[in-house]
Design a protein around this motif. Sequence first.
Motif, short mmCIF file in Angstrom:
data_model
loop_
_atom_site.label_atom_id
_atom_site.label_comp_id
_atom_site.label_asym_id
_atom_site.label_seq_id
_atom_site.Cartn_x
_atom_site.Cartn_y
_atom_site.Cartn_z
N GLN A 138 -9.36 -9.55 -29.40
CA GLN A 138 -9.33 -8.92 -28.09
C GLN A 138 -7.90 -8.53 -27.71
N PRO A 139 -7.69 -7.33 -27.17
CA PRO A 139 -6.35 -6.87 -26.83
C PRO A 139 -5.62 -7.77 -25.83
N ASP A 140 -6.34 -8.26 -24.79
CA ASP A 140 -5.67 -9.10 -23.80
C ASP A 140 -5.24 -10.44 -24.39
N PHE A 141 -5.97 -10.90 -25.42
CA PHE A 141 -5.58 -12.12 -26.11
C PHE A 141 -4.25 -11.92 -26.83
N LEU A 142 -4.14 -10.80 -27.53
CA LEU A 142 -2.92 -10.52 -28.31
C LEU A 142 -1.73 -10.15 -27.43
N GLN A 143 -1.99 -9.85 -26.15
CA GLN A 143 -0.88 -9.65 -25.22
C GLN A 143 -0.26 -10.97 -24.80
N SER A 144 -1.04 -12.04 -24.89
CA SER A 144 -0.57 -13.36 -24.46
C SER A 144 -0.17 -14.26 -25.62
N TYR A 145 -0.74 -14.04 -26.78
CA TYR A 145 -0.50 -14.91 -27.94
C TYR A 145 -0.04 -14.08 -29.14
N PRO A 146 0.78 -14.65 -30.02
CA PRO A 146 1.34 -16.00 -29.92
C PRO A 146 2.39 -16.08 -28.82
N THR A 147 2.57 -17.27 -28.27
CA THR A 147 3.58 -17.44 -27.21
C THR A 147 4.98 -17.45 -27.81
N TYR A 148 5.09 -17.71 -29.11
CA TYR A 148 6.39 -17.67 -29.78
C TYR A 148 6.87 -16.23 -29.86
#
Length: 308
Positions: free
Chosen positions: A185-195
């Motif tokens: 999901q695009p919104d997931f990849l906007q937040s992760y990874p946090t590194y």
Amino acid sequence: MKAFWRELRDHLRTDFQLDLYVATALWAALLLVFNYTVDLEDSYIDIYQGKPLWGVLYFGLYATAYYVSIAIWTYFKRRSDIWRSREFWQRSGIALICYSTYAGFYADSDWARQLFDGQIFVFAYYCLHNLQSILTIVLPLYLFYRLIDRQRSNFYGMAPKRKGLTLYVTLLTLMIPLITLASFQPDFLQSYPTYRATNANEFFGVPEWVTVLIYELCYGWDFVPTELLFRGFLVIGMSRVLGPGAVLPMVVWYCSIHFGRPLGEAVSSIFGGYLLGVLALTTRSIWGGLLIHIGIAWGMEIAAFLQK
């Protein structure tokens, strides 16, 4: 899994009340709709980042989420005596002050600039940001535990226990397909990874995987005080006042700390928070929650790394 369903069933027998659960669900839904409609946290709270008002606004958000939930619980359970309980105000007050201070803490930015003359500011900031909970949550709760509770064993569920370990491993395993699906999901990849890639590995003269490992260990630590406060202090500790009713108000507040994350993560935190709260209450331990929480967090990091 049979043990899990048995403990969940036993909890529902003592705590479940249709009107109470519906009212609490509606309150949580209202908070979610309001936050994601007006972008409350990102647009109205985080604009004060680095200022004292930042923590004050977080206190207002968390206190509203928690105390309205308590009001719903006391109304349907006919427990107005809770509002006259000194112990309730002590425990809820210290929890709100600790987590609001943690959420609005900004001294780590100055520390990162001073460390190594700011040459690795970004890396130092992210690591210190994850470690500052030692000062803002763990230490205050420990002092409360020793000076107010005056207990000498099981620091709000931190004592290791094997009870339910197999169940926790099973639940974590079941999350793997969901994490894999979410990673597309695009919104997931906007937040992760946090590194975030920095020059830290070049500064220290080590491969980047070393700095990634250091960061991820600091990132994983940050879930320890979260479990300690929400499942340990607000469930195991607060059950002395609210009994099994300590779980529902904790869940709503726990949902509100995810308002800066993707909507799906905030919604899922309601169900995850409830299950972990029940398990913490029945096992009197937060170790299972730590295993699941850190496992999911690192799982999402790994999934995002693989996607990118």
